[in-house]
Design an enzyme around this catalytic site. Structure first.
Site, PDB file in Angstrom:
ATOM      1  N   ASP A 252       0.792  -1.238   0.000  1.00 41.52           N
ATOM      2  CA  ASP A 252       0.000   0.000   0.000  1.00 41.52           C
ATOM      3  C   ASP A 252       0.823   1.286   0.000  1.00 41.52           C
ATOM      4  OD1 ASP A 252      -1.845  -1.998   0.288  1.00 41.52           O
ATOM      5  OD2 ASP A 252      -2.486  -1.444   2.297  1.00 41.52           O
TER       6      ASP A 252
ATOM      7  N   LYS B 231      -7.072  -4.127  -3.029  1.00 43.24           N
ATOM      8  CA  LYS B 231      -7.705  -4.819  -1.906  1.00 43.24           C
ATOM      9  C   LYS B 231      -8.517  -3.832  -1.085  1.00 43.24           C
ATOM     10  CE  LYS B 231      -3.696  -4.471   1.281  1.00 43.24           C
ATOM     11  NZ  LYS B 231      -4.263  -3.710   2.391  1.00 43.24           N
TER      12      LYS B 231
ATOM     13  N   CYS C 162      -2.091  -2.510   8.258  1.00 44.90           N
ATOM     14  CA  CYS C 162      -1.908  -3.500   7.198  1.00 44.90           C
ATOM     15  C   CYS C 162      -0.639  -4.334   7.371  1.00 44.90           C
ATOM     16  CB  CYS C 162      -1.904  -2.806   5.839  1.00 44.90           C
ATOM     17  SG  CYS C 162      -3.479  -1.973   5.470  1.00 44.90           S
TER      18      CYS C 162
END
Length: 295
Positions: free
Chosen positions: A118, A179, A212
């Site tokens: 990310d 995602k 994450c």
């Protein structure tokens, strides 16, 4: 912590049906046996969490383990089948495997995959030291290309948060995947890992450390993989969140390290044919941000 890949429930693997509510399970470890319950349909991850909650102070997190299920059909324990979900009363046990602890933390290109999490444009103004982790992340990806290491990249809700920043070159990445789940461990990622023979170690970096990165690391460890988090290539909006996440992860046996340590461990020898290129990569792109002082 490692275990056999969890597969469907075996014939005779449980006892009486338990409907849709909590299911009674006997959790066995060493000489102990403690009854508890899990939600109907609980899988491998919840069983591991329950073992840790019941026996956490007695489990050596630096060991590898296998989860086994008592089978009435065979009258003995069998390795937990893949995809197993608790649907009836049953008995499970956690068994330590005998491994050489000297292997803990070793990295080789043939058994390593890089996870880039990310690193997106919309995070730029919010994440502390974002410019530095971009620089280090790019260095890691260049190193991965030099050493032939597969790279898996995710982007959190790219429709709203944008794509991976332009400074990060994703050329040659095995998988670039959008995602919404915080963890990178998606079915497509698991399928990609299954295609790579002998994967043992994951090098993980990106944002955010306490969300994450943390959730990805814990899921990977739960699947028996060794995780290396690159401290100078991961950050959060809050340095306190980052610090406590790294401390928590280190206590669970996850290796918190640096990009230079990772790259030099992967070449391992001055005589490695790629050593000079890796050395030049390190020399050319080492930011001095003070981020490591926040670990």
């Amino acid at each position: 912590m490692a275990a056999a890949e969890p597969v469907g429930a075996p014939a005779g693997g449980g006892c009486s049906p338990a409907g849709g509510g909590p299911v009674s399970v006997l959790f066995c470890f060493s000489v102990f046996a403690r009854p508890s319950s899990v939600p109907h349909g609980a899988g491998y991850e919840l069983l591991i969490q329950k073992f840790l909650s019941l026996y956490g102070d007695q489990i050596d997190i630096h060991r590898k383990f296998v989860v086994q299920l008592f089978s009435e059909e065979w009258s003995q324990y069998i390795d937990l089948p893949k995809g197993f979900l608790v649907s009836e009363r049953c008995k499970v046990r956690l068994v330590p495997l005998q491994i050489q602890m000297t292997t803990l933390g070793n990295l080789t290109p043939s058994s390593t995959v890089f996870f880039c999490c990310d690193m997106q444009e919309r995070f730029r103004p919010a994440i502390k030291y974002f410019g530095d982790i971009i620089s280090v992340g790019q260095r890691l990806l260049q190193g991965a290309r030099l050493l032939g290491i597969p790279v898996i990249v995710t982007e959190q809700y790219p429709k709203g948060l944008g794509s991976t920043v332009q400074e990060i070159d994703l050329t040659g990445a095995k998988l670039v995947l959008p995602k919404t789940k915080f963890s990178m461990v998606l079915p497509e990622v698991e399928a990609a890992l299954a295609e790579i023979p002998g994967v043992r170690s994951i090098v993980l970096f990106g944002v955010e450390t306490h969300v994450c990165i943390q959730q990805t690391a814990l899921e990977l460890v739960g699947r028996g993989l060794e995780v290396h988090i690159v401290a100078d290539a991961t950050s959060s909006r809050s340095m306190m969140d980052r610090m406590f996440a790294l401390e928590r992860l280190a206590r669970t046996g996850i290796i918190v390290t640096t990009s230079e340590a990772i790259l030099l461990q992967l070449v391992a020898d001055k005589e490695h044919p790629k050593f000079k290129e890796i050395q030049n990569l390190i020399k050319a792109s080492a930011p001095e941000s003070g981020l490591l002082s926040k670990v």
